[in-house]
Design a protein around this motif. Structure first.
Motif, PDB file in Angstrom:
ATOM      1  N   VAL A 162      -2.526  -0.808  -5.915  1.00  0.00           N
ATOM      2  CA  VAL A 162      -2.648  -1.591  -4.541  1.00  0.00           C
ATOM      3  C   VAL A 162      -3.754  -0.823  -3.799  1.00  0.00           C
ATOM      4  O   VAL A 162      -3.944   0.661  -3.556  1.00  0.00           O
ATOM      5  N   ASN A 163      -4.579  -1.679  -3.350  1.00  0.00           N
ATOM      6  CA  ASN A 163      -5.918  -1.259  -2.863  1.00  0.00           C
ATOM      7  C   ASN A 163      -5.816  -0.890  -1.236  1.00  0.00           C
ATOM      8  O   ASN A 163      -6.494   0.053  -0.462  1.00  0.00           O
ATOM      9  N   LYS A 164      -5.019  -1.665  -0.473  1.00  0.00           N
ATOM     10  CA  LYS A 164      -4.607  -1.681   0.748  1.00  0.00           C
ATOM     11  C   LYS A 164      -3.204  -2.064   0.950  1.00  0.00           C
ATOM     12  O   LYS A 164      -2.364  -2.587   0.520  1.00  0.00           O
ATOM     13  N   PHE A 165      -2.768  -1.000   1.909  1.00  0.00           N
ATOM     14  CA  PHE A 165      -1.376  -0.939   2.307  1.00  0.00           C
ATOM     15  C   PHE A 165      -1.115  -1.467   3.904  1.00  0.00           C
ATOM     16  O   PHE A 165      -1.967  -1.094   4.773  1.00  0.00           O
ATOM     17  N   HIS A 166      -0.203  -2.456   3.908  1.00  0.00           N
ATOM     18  CA  HIS A 166      -0.064  -3.015   5.178  1.00  0.00           C
ATOM     19  C   HIS A 166       1.013  -2.211   6.156  1.00  0.00           C
ATOM     20  O   HIS A 166       1.749  -1.509   5.446  1.00  0.00           O
ATOM     21  N   ARG A 167       0.754  -2.207   7.340  1.00  0.00           N
ATOM     22  CA  ARG A 167       1.861  -1.636   8.258  1.00  0.00           C
ATOM     23  C   ARG A 167       2.966  -2.386   8.443  1.00  0.00           C
ATOM     24  O   ARG A 167       3.143  -3.510   9.197  1.00  0.00           O
TER      25      ARG A 167
END
Length: 350
Positions: A162-167
């Motif tokens: 996972v390169n980007k985690f959402h809030r």
């Protein structure tokens, strides 16, 4: 012996997370039992870890017994590996031991249950307070990314790819009561996309995470070490050879009885004869002269038979085997300790 225990430990380590995943998929998911339940979650999670620990222990013991059956020759000495118990009392001990190790490795019992995608997930550990305007400073964004890389998506546990985690707002804004405080948890793009539709339609979606493994999913062969130590130290101590006084008394009594049967009378005590490092006292001055050599020969035979009897040989062999088993078991325990330290160090950020 070391190879057998290591093989069984690998089998048990594989069986433990597999059992947890199967319970998630075929028991808790159909019943819609998720990790967000405050009371039922930890209790059912503890039961799941307990049952999986029993299954892993049974798999390890079965592997050991099968390996011993295939490789053991008729002349091999019997060891503690041949007497591993599988009764329900010992299985309970195995399950409790696995649950204890799970907790020591920072595991939370509710985390083995599936997640409700609209609720706080099984991997939710660290959060950041949410703001009304959703403002996020660069430092807060960097901290949030580190939380995601360390703990993964709070719903499915995915973190490596996972390169980007959402809030993710928890509770979701559409479900939050007025004035209720919200926090941000890291969530992967897949779970975030699914959550939007579920919340808007007010439905329930269960997410299983049997392949998202953490350090606490590691099964340690504590039951094997427990069985081995209990077997070795519960054994009765091997009988030691008789002291010189006891041996002297016994041999004198036997010699007197033999001589009395032949109609001869004499008294014991006096001179000393050194036979095989044991001092045997015999009063040969009062033996009849023609019976002295015969009595000495009989005494020599008695001592030789006492030390070379099958029972003595078996006891000595059992003592040697017991010492060898203890040394091997201590070596295995040291390997386990070193492996545990290395694994903890590798996953120290988990």
């Amino acid at each position: 012996m070391v190879e057998e225990v290591l093989t069984a430990s690998v089998v048990g380590s594989l069986a433990f997370p597999v059992a947890l995943g199967l319970q998630q998929r075929f028991l808790y998911a159909p019943l819609r039992i998720t990790s967000d339940r405050r009371i039922a979650g930890p209790l059912l999670g503890l039961g799941s870890v307990f049952l999986s620990g029993c299954c892993a222990s049974l798999a390890a013991i079965a592997t050991l017994k099968a390996h011993r059956t295939i490789t053991k020759s008729p002349n091999d000495e019997k060891t503690w590996l041949d007497e591993l118990p599988t009764d329900w009392q010992n299985l309970i001990a195995c399950g409790l031991g696995s649950a204890l190790v799970f907790r020591i490795l920072t595991g939370r019992y509710h985390s083995v249950l599936p997640s409700n995608i609209a609720k706080r997930g099984a991997f939710a550990r660290v959060s950041i307070p949410a703001r009304r305007n959703n403002a996020f400073s660069p430092s807060a964004r960097e901290r949030f990314h580190k939380i995601g890389k360390k703990h993964g998506c709070h719903t499915c546990g995915r973190k490596w790819r996972v390169n980007k985690f959402h809030r993710d707002h928890q509770p979701p804004t559409a479900l939050a009561r007025e004035g209720e405080k919200q926090v941000y948890y890291p969530q992967c793009a897949k779970c975030s996309a699914q959550q939007g539709g579920v919340v808007s339609q007010r439905t329930i979606q269960i997410v299983t995470h049997g392949t998202s493994l953490r350090l606490y999913h590691l099964w340690m062969p504590v039951p094997l070490a427990w069985f081995g130590l209990r077997y070795l130290y519960a054994k009765e101590p091997v009988a030691e050879h008789s002291s010189s006084d006891e041996l002297t008394s016994r041999l004198e009594s036997e010699t007197i009885e033999k001589s009395r049967d032949e109609g001869e009378e004499f008294e014991s005590g006096g001179n000393k004869i050194d036979i095989n490092r044991e001092v045997v006292t015999v009063n040969k001055n009062k033996f009849f002269e023609d019976q002295t050599n015969k009595a000495v020969q009989e005494t020599l035979c008695d001592v030789r038979d006492a030390y070379e009897s099958p029972r003595e040989r078996n006891e000595i062999a059992a003592e040697i085997q017991s010492k060898s088993d203890i040394e091997n078991l201590h070596f295995i325990i040291r390997i386990m300790a070193v492996a545990a330290v290395v694994i903890v160090w590798i996953f120290r950020t988990d």
